[in-house]
Every structure is written in C-alpha cells, then in structure tokens.
Design a protein around this motif. Structure first.
Motif, mmCIF file in Angstrom:
data_model
loop_
_atom_site.group_PDB
_atom_site.id
_atom_site.type_symbol
_atom_site.label_atom_id
_atom_site.label_comp_id
_atom_site.label_asym_id
_atom_site.label_seq_id
_atom_site.Cartn_x
_atom_site.Cartn_y
_atom_site.Cartn_z
ATOM 1 N N GLY A 236 -23.558 41.742 24.398
ATOM 2 C CA GLY A 236 -24.047 40.378 24.562
ATOM 3 C C GLY A 236 -24.607 39.845 23.258
ATOM 4 O O GLY A 236 -25.291 40.563 22.511
ATOM 5 N N ILE B 282 -20.533 37.108 26.107
ATOM 6 C CA ILE B 282 -20.452 38.491 26.554
ATOM 7 C C ILE B 282 -19.025 38.970 26.292
ATOM 8 O O ILE B 282 -18.059 38.370 26.777
ATOM 9 C CB ILE B 282 -20.813 38.617 28.038
ATOM 10 C CG1 ILE B 282 -22.296 38.303 28.248
ATOM 11 C CG2 ILE B 282 -20.494 40.018 28.561
ATOM 12 C CD1 ILE B 282 -22.722 38.278 29.706
ATOM 13 N N GLN C 133 -18.690 33.253 28.530
ATOM 14 C CA GLN C 133 -19.815 32.476 28.000
ATOM 15 C C GLN C 133 -20.224 31.436 29.032
ATOM 16 O O GLN C 133 -19.555 30.445 29.244
ATOM 17 C CB GLN C 133 -19.483 31.804 26.665
ATOM 18 C CG GLN C 133 -20.719 31.173 26.012
ATOM 19 C CD GLN C 133 -20.415 30.520 24.678
ATOM 20 O OE1 GLN C 133 -19.330 29.998 24.468
ATOM 21 N NE2 GLN C 133 -21.382 30.531 23.759
ATOM 22 N N VAL D 44 -27.978 36.321 25.167
ATOM 23 C CA VAL D 44 -27.914 37.421 26.133
ATOM 24 C C VAL D 44 -28.856 38.508 25.620
ATOM 25 O O VAL D 44 -28.692 39.015 24.509
ATOM 26 C CB VAL D 44 -26.480 37.963 26.272
ATOM 27 C CG1 VAL D 44 -26.436 39.090 27.297
ATOM 28 C CG2 VAL D 44 -25.520 36.840 26.652
ATOM 29 N N LEU E 60 -28.060 43.935 29.027
ATOM 30 C CA LEU E 60 -26.881 44.193 29.845
ATOM 31 C C LEU E 60 -26.959 45.609 30.389
ATOM 32 O O LEU E 60 -27.340 46.540 29.665
ATOM 33 C CB LEU E 60 -25.598 44.066 29.010
ATOM 34 C CG LEU E 60 -25.164 42.681 28.546
ATOM 35 C CD1 LEU E 60 -24.118 42.812 27.437
ATOM 36 C CD2 LEU E 60 -24.602 41.862 29.706
ATOM 37 N N ALA F 178 -26.781 40.966 33.734
ATOM 38 C CA ALA F 178 -27.172 40.411 32.435
ATOM 39 C C ALA F 178 -28.435 39.591 32.599
ATOM 40 O O ALA F 178 -28.685 38.997 33.656
ATOM 41 C CB ALA F 178 -26.052 39.527 31.881
ATOM 42 N N THR G 129 -30.919 36.653 30.250
ATOM 43 C CA THR G 129 -30.762 35.732 29.125
ATOM 44 C C THR G 129 -32.073 35.043 28.761
ATOM 45 O O THR G 129 -33.064 35.105 29.488
ATOM 46 C CB THR G 129 -29.710 34.654 29.454
ATOM 47 O OG1 THR G 129 -30.197 33.847 30.535
ATOM 48 C CG2 THR G 129 -28.387 35.279 29.850
#
Length: 393
Positions: A297, A303, A319, A325, A328, A337, A339
């Motif tokens: 990420g 990703i 994306q 990111v 993961l 994931a 963010t």
C-alpha cells in the motif's frame, strides 16, 4: 477507478432514533461525489431499524450492527459494520500500533502518549505498562505463544517482554535509525526488523545477536512481512552455510515496503533480492497474501497486488481514494486495509466485495489486529480510540 461507498460514522446510533438520519456517499476519483440520505422508519420487533435511502442509493439488508447498501448506477455495494464497543480509556493520545494475543484475551498497544500497554481485550482493563523504551514505540506484536511481546521504537531498539510480569529479558541493538516494523519467523526464535536506517535485520532472540542484514538500501523501510513462498519461486541459495541459530528461514520470503516507491522481495535465508516493483509513491506497508501473491500500500492510496511467479507487472492495482494506505493484512480470501482518511475495510480482490468497519470520523486508522478464530478486529486510531468489531456481523 472503481467507485466506493462511505457512510456517517455513527450511523448505527442515529438510525435507531425515531426519524433518525445519516448521510451516505458514493465516491469515484476525479468525479464529483454523490450524496444521499438514509432515514429510519423505526425498528421492527427484532429491534432492527427499517431504513429508506434517497438519491438512487438502496438499502439491501440491515441487522443490529450491519447494513448493506448499494448505488446501482455505479454498480457498487458495501457492507457497513459498526463497533461492538469502543475502548476510550486505554490511551489518551492517538494509538499507533496494536495486536491481539493468540488466545484472544489480551491486547497490546502503543500510543503517542508514550505508553506501551497490555490490556484485556473484552473491556480494556489495563494489566500492565511495559516500561523501558527511550523513545516512541512504533510497533508491537505478540509472539505466537501469546506470552511474550515484541516491540520496536524510535530509540533504535527492539525489546522482548514477558506478558506475565512485564519484565524485559531481551533487548536487541544494532539499527542506526528508528524501528518501523517487525515480523516473527515461525514460533519466534528468530525475528525480523526494519528501520528508517534502510536496513532489515534478522535476529536470534535467545542469544540477543543479529544474524545478518537482509537488505540495506538508501531510504527508510516502512514495513515488512515474512511468509512461506511457493516452491516454484526461486529464492536463491545462501553464499555461506546458514547459522545453526537460524530457525525456519528456509523457503521464506521477506517482503519490504520502501520509501523510494519500491516493494521488494528477498529470500530470507539466501539474503538475495528476488524482485523489485516500482510504484507511483512511497510504500507504507506490505503483506504476504499467499504463497504466490503479495500486496503493498502506498502514500497516494494505491494498493498493488503482485504475483511473485511473474513480477514483470502488477497482478492488480486498486485505488479507492488518494488517502495513504497505512496498514495491510491478509484475511480469508482477501485483505484488510486501513487508511489516513479513517477507512478500515476488508476486500476480496476477485469480486471487489468490501466490508467497511465504521466508527472513525475521518481520523486515520494507523493499525489493526485480526483474531481469526473469533472473527475479531481491533483498530488503532488517531482519535485515541480502540474499536472492537465482529468481522462477520
């Protein structure tokens, strides 16, 4: 780019109120977002809200803690899950790292308040504080036994702690920059660390010695993971016979996420670079999805999924937004994931089905931990909260 759905962070609370409302949006990079409204018509005999949606959104299913919504015009659907509870008293500043023990009863976390804590995962009651690092703790995780914790700090040290009494019998020194991430090899006689000094090192925990530098590059390494590679992947041969203190390194791939936009695979025993893939921005994190596929990420929200049997180009690029990111991890047939915009979600890359774990009001989710046996997810957030979810709600 695929569209994605987002929802008001406290939707499960507001939609239980009479005439309660919450917003829902559809986003696609480079296009204006579409915003709709969810409205509660009250709860049924099972205390489950009956909900309507506006602006072309559709509510497909509701339970006590989840809601499935779609926006047919963009052919996008997501399941939203609210926390079973939120722990707000473990840390008083942002939580940067978190893990859950193999038995599921204990959590360990590090925060910007300078504390490294062990606590009960069901209620947040603090068992003990692990004191000894001289700088902020960047990463922490349980060993597979659940009785020992590994931590890495900006003080350039790795420490190994006893969960039972909080003692620190092992300190590993050798990095020249802050530790950014760690990985445990099999049961934990060996561990791997990566650092802002651009190196990833293999350690012998029993003798507190460095067994070797796996990679040395000119930029910080932000994340790492270790796992078994498929037999068809050539991991190279070591130039010298491995130390008898190396346990379980044969057949293992070390994956590192580098600041110079590179995702790199290294043979853990051979110390040889197996592949390098360049992306559009710095890699913040990485994980091994299977014996054949890895994932990374980036800072620009991308990703990358890579088939390590054919590294000439990415297997898939995802994306959902331009938000970084941050973490993961593998889960079932896909990955989870987190963010910088507060999203934490599971995705199956084969069908793009997503489950969104809600609760953060756009505060970054820096880390999370998954307990596969119980289907429990714990998230570490910038708002200082630790949220617990039932992943299959």
């Amino acid at each position: 780019m695929a569209a994605r759905l987002s929802i008001q962070c406290d939707w499960n609370e507001t939609l239980r109120e009479a005439d309660g409302q919450a917003w829902i949006s559809c986003h696609k990079i480079g296009q204006p977002s579409i915003h709709g409204e969810l409205k509660s018509l009250g709860t049924n005999s099972d205390n489950i809200p009956e909900i309507t949606a506006s602006e072309g959104f559709v509510v497909n299913e509701t339970t006590r803690r989840s809601l499935v919504a779609s926006y047919p015009e963009e052919n996008v659907s997501s399941k939203f899950i609210s926390p079973t509870f939120t722990l707000s008293a473990v840390h008083n500043k942002c939580v940067s790292s978190i893990d859950i023990s193999s038995g599921g009863a204990l959590g360990v976390s590090a925060g910007a308040d300078g504390k490294l804590l062990i606590w009960e995962s069901i209620n947040g009651n603090i068992r003990r504080e692990l004191k000894g690092h001289l700088g902020e703790v960047n990463c922490c995780q349980f060993f597979p036994s659940g009785l020992v914790v590994l931590s890495g700090s900006s003080d350039m040290q790795l420490r190994i702690w006893s969960v039972e009494d909080g003692s620190c019998p092992v300190t590993l020194k050798g990095h020249k920059g802050g530790i950014t991430d760690t990985a445990i090899v099999e049961k934990g006689r060996n561990v791997v660390s990566c650092s802002r000094d651009g190196s990833a090192k293999l350690w012998d925990c029993g003798q507190t010695t460095c067994l070797g530098t796996m990679v040395q590059c000119h930029c910080p390494i932000n994340g790492c993971d270790v796992s078994v590679a498929n037999n068809s992947v050539n991991l190279g041969s070591p130039q010298h016979s491995p130390s008898e203190r190396e346990i379980g390194t044969d057949g293992k791939l070390l994956l590192v996420a580098r600041e110079d936009n590179t995702l790199q695979g290294i043979g853990l025993q051979s110390r040889q670079s197996i592949f390098e893939m360049t992306a559009s921005a710095a890699f913040n994190c990485c994980a091994v999805l299977s014996s054949t596929h890895v994932i990374g990420g980036t800072q620009d929200g991308s990703i990358y999924i890579l088939d390590i049997r054919n590294t000439s180009e990415p297997f898939k690029i995802i994306q959902r937004s331009k938000s970084p990111v941050l973490q993961l991890k593998r889960h079932h047939n896909g990955f989870v994931a987190s963010t910088g915009d507060g999203s934490c979600y599971y995705m199956n890359p084969e069908n793009n089905f997503t489950v969104e774990y809600t609760g953060s009001d756009f505060d970054a989710v820096y880390d999370f931990a998954i307990h596969e046996d119980t289907g429990t997810l714990l998230t570490a957030c910038r708002d200082a909260a630790i949220r617990r979810y039932s992943m299959e709600s």
